[in-house]
Design a protein around this motif. Structure first.
Motif, PDB file in Angstrom:
ATOM      1  N   VAL A 123       0.810  -1.224   0.000  1.00 51.18           N
ATOM      2  CA  VAL A 123       0.000   0.000   0.000  1.00 51.18           C
ATOM      3  C   VAL A 123       0.846   1.278   0.000  1.00 51.18           C
ATOM      4  N   PRO A 124       1.948   1.370   0.768  1.00 53.56           N
ATOM      5  CA  PRO A 124       2.688   2.636   0.795  1.00 53.56           C
ATOM      6  C   PRO A 124       3.431   2.963  -0.495  1.00 53.56           C
ATOM      7  N   PHE A 125       3.521   2.011  -1.415  1.00 51.45           N
ATOM      8  CA  PHE A 125       4.319   2.221  -2.614  1.00 51.45           C
ATOM      9  C   PHE A 125       3.731   3.318  -3.492  1.00 51.45           C
ATOM     10  N   GLN A 126       4.615   4.231  -3.919  1.00 56.97           N
ATOM     11  CA  GLN A 126       4.246   5.301  -4.842  1.00 56.97           C
ATOM     12  C   GLN A 126       5.161   5.220  -6.057  1.00 56.97           C
ATOM     13  N   ARG A 127       4.578   4.955  -7.184  1.00 58.39           N
ATOM     14  CA  ARG A 127       5.361   4.717  -8.390  1.00 58.39           C
ATOM     15  C   ARG A 127       6.277   5.883  -8.730  1.00 58.39           C
ATOM     16  N   HIS A 128       5.795   7.112  -8.586  1.00 48.53           N
ATOM     17  CA  HIS A 128       6.613   8.261  -9.000  1.00 48.53           C
ATOM     18  C   HIS A 128       7.850   8.426  -8.113  1.00 48.53           C
ATOM     19  N   VAL A 129       7.736   8.040  -6.834  1.00 47.67           N
ATOM     20  CA  VAL A 129       8.899   8.116  -5.942  1.00 47.67           C
ATOM     21  C   VAL A 129       9.950   7.099  -6.368  1.00 47.67           C
ATOM     22  N   TRP A 130       9.504   5.901  -6.671  1.00 49.83           N
ATOM     23  CA  TRP A 130      10.418   4.854  -7.108  1.00 49.83           C
ATOM     24  C   TRP A 130      11.066   5.223  -8.438  1.00 49.83           C
ATOM     25  N   GLU A 131      10.285   5.758  -9.351  1.00 52.38           N
ATOM     26  CA  GLU A 131      10.840   6.153 -10.650  1.00 52.38           C
ATOM     27  C   GLU A 131      11.905   7.231 -10.483  1.00 52.38           C
ATOM     28  N   ALA A 132      11.707   8.128  -9.523  1.00 48.32           N
ATOM     29  CA  ALA A 132      12.709   9.168  -9.276  1.00 48.32           C
ATOM     30  C   ALA A 132      14.017   8.554  -8.768  1.00 48.32           C
ATOM     31  N   MET A 133      13.914   7.525  -7.931  1.00 47.61           N
ATOM     32  CA  MET A 133      15.116   6.839  -7.457  1.00 47.61           C
ATOM     33  C   MET A 133      15.852   6.155  -8.602  1.00 47.61           C
ATOM     34  N   LEU A 134      15.097   5.525  -9.487  1.00 48.83           N
ATOM     35  CA  LEU A 134      15.715   4.870 -10.630  1.00 48.83           C
ATOM     36  C   LEU A 134      16.350   5.890 -11.573  1.00 48.83           C
TER      37      LEU A 134
END
Length: 375
Positions: free
Chosen positions: A249-260
């Motif tokens: 539930v806490p996962f936010q795609r845009h945050v992960w994409e920024a890390m990548l």
């Protein structure tokens, strides 16, 4: 679900993380965690078999992406005393599972123990499973997630000691030694986490003021040299794989994409500066077939792969040492006078057709690495 998504951010900034690792690697892992997250002091503690960290949800994502030494990244959800299985049910019932995953996801309970008085760990897992299912039924109008023992979306870990029970949720999914690039394991493959620990223990630093060459005289399937090359090129250990946190539930795609995106930026930055960075990485193996495979895969001066004069595996340590010495002084050794170059991230099972399919599937494929143009 909407209420769970509102509550989750409030809890994601005060997580207790546990990163298990191989025995003896704890200190090296603590150094790595500090380098990745900046945590120190009481926020970063070395424990037996792992490292404990007080951090944020963002730290869990970063550690999954970058850690080479951790086996998993676990979030502690409960710690309590217990005497029997009913105490475990009670502890699991008090966890707000609904802020972590939904009834759509499948789950599995994995149990480890040290001197637990319980006679059946399977029954302990069953009671925790029942508690999770009952809580969802109560809060989701009778709907509960299903159990999947082979490929679950969510892994829940229960660790039991003599009188203590700790419940974790796994943000990694598959163990972190599975980097996502290996297809053919070869004979007696070395786990990537162990290979990384060997490199860390050696003190090899390709980004230091005086980078030293790294030479693997018995490369086998190339695990050590692949880890070394990725370290030299600042390629994150987990950039080619998926993680369990992507279904939480806490996962936010845009945050992960920024890390990548940031990881990708560093890869290209190192690639552009490669004449000035790192020391040479070279490999060798006693078996001609291992070297032939590497020579086939790498048709460039970026990997120095050579075999000693004979294929006899019965040579004495003195003979092997002498052969290694000759190779290090050989003419081919001079090919690395100009500094570190790249090493392709797939030694086994690689064929030219892989690149097209991988790039279509993973836009994060490692463009800074040169793959073979023919086999």
């Amino acid at each position: 679900m909407a209420q769970a998504r509102m509550l989750a951010p409030l809890l994601m900034n005060q997580l207790h993380l546990f990163l298990p690792c191989a025995a003896g690697v704890e200190g090296l892992l603590a150094d790595e965690v500090h380098a990745i997250t900046g945590a120190s002091g009481q926020d970063l503690l070395v424990a037996r078999g792992g490292v404990m960290l007080r951090g944020m949800w963002r730290d869990a994502l970063l550690l999954n992406l970058h850690s080479r030494l951790a086996q998993r990244v676990l979030v502690e959800l409960s710690h309590s005393m217990y005497r029997n299985e009913n105490d475990l049910y009670r502890a699991a019932s008090e966890v707000a599972w609904e802020i972590w995953f939904s009834p759509k996801e499948t789950f599995k309970i994995e149990v480890t123990s040290q001197h637990s008085p319980l006679t059946s760990l399977n029954f302990a897992a069953l009671r925790v499973k029942d508690a999770i299912a009952d809580r969802f039924r109560e809060r989701r109008h009778g709907v509960r997630p299903s159990v999947e023992t082979h490929h679950p979306d969510v892994r829940v870990h229960l660790h039991l000691t003599t009188d203590g029970a700790t419940i974790y949720i796994d943000t990694s999914g598959e163990a972190l030694f599975k980097r996502g690039w290996r297809e053919d394991k070869g004979d007696a493959p070395l786990k990537e986490t162990l290979a990384a620990a060997m490199i860390a223990a050696s003190g090899w630093d390709p980004h230091g003021d005086d980078p030293q060459p790294l030479y693997d005289p018995c490369c086998g399937s190339g695990t050590v040299v692949i880890e070394a090359a990725q370290i030299a090129r600042k390629i994150p250990a987990g950039i080619l794989r998926r993680f369990a946190f992507e279904k939480l539930v806490p996962f936010q795609r845009h945050v992960w994409e920024a890390m990548l995106d940031e990881a990708e930026r560093q890869i290209f930055q190192i690639a552009e500066a490669r004449p000035k960075t790192g020391g040479p990485v070279s490999v060798n193996d006693l078996l001609t077939k291992a070297i032939d495979r590497i020579d086939t895969l790498f048709n460039s001066p970026e990997v120095l792969a050579f075999n000693k004069e004979t294929d006899s595996a019965s040579d004495s340590p003195e003979e092997i040492a002498e052969a290694v010495s000759r190779m290090l002084q050989s003419e081919s050794r001079q090919r690395f006078a100009g500094g570190i170059e790249s090493v392709a991230a797939r030694l086994n099972g690689l064929c030219p057709e892989w690149l097209d399919g991988a790039f279509a599937k993973h836009r994060r494929a490692l463009m800074s690495l040169k793959f073979p143009t023919g086999a």
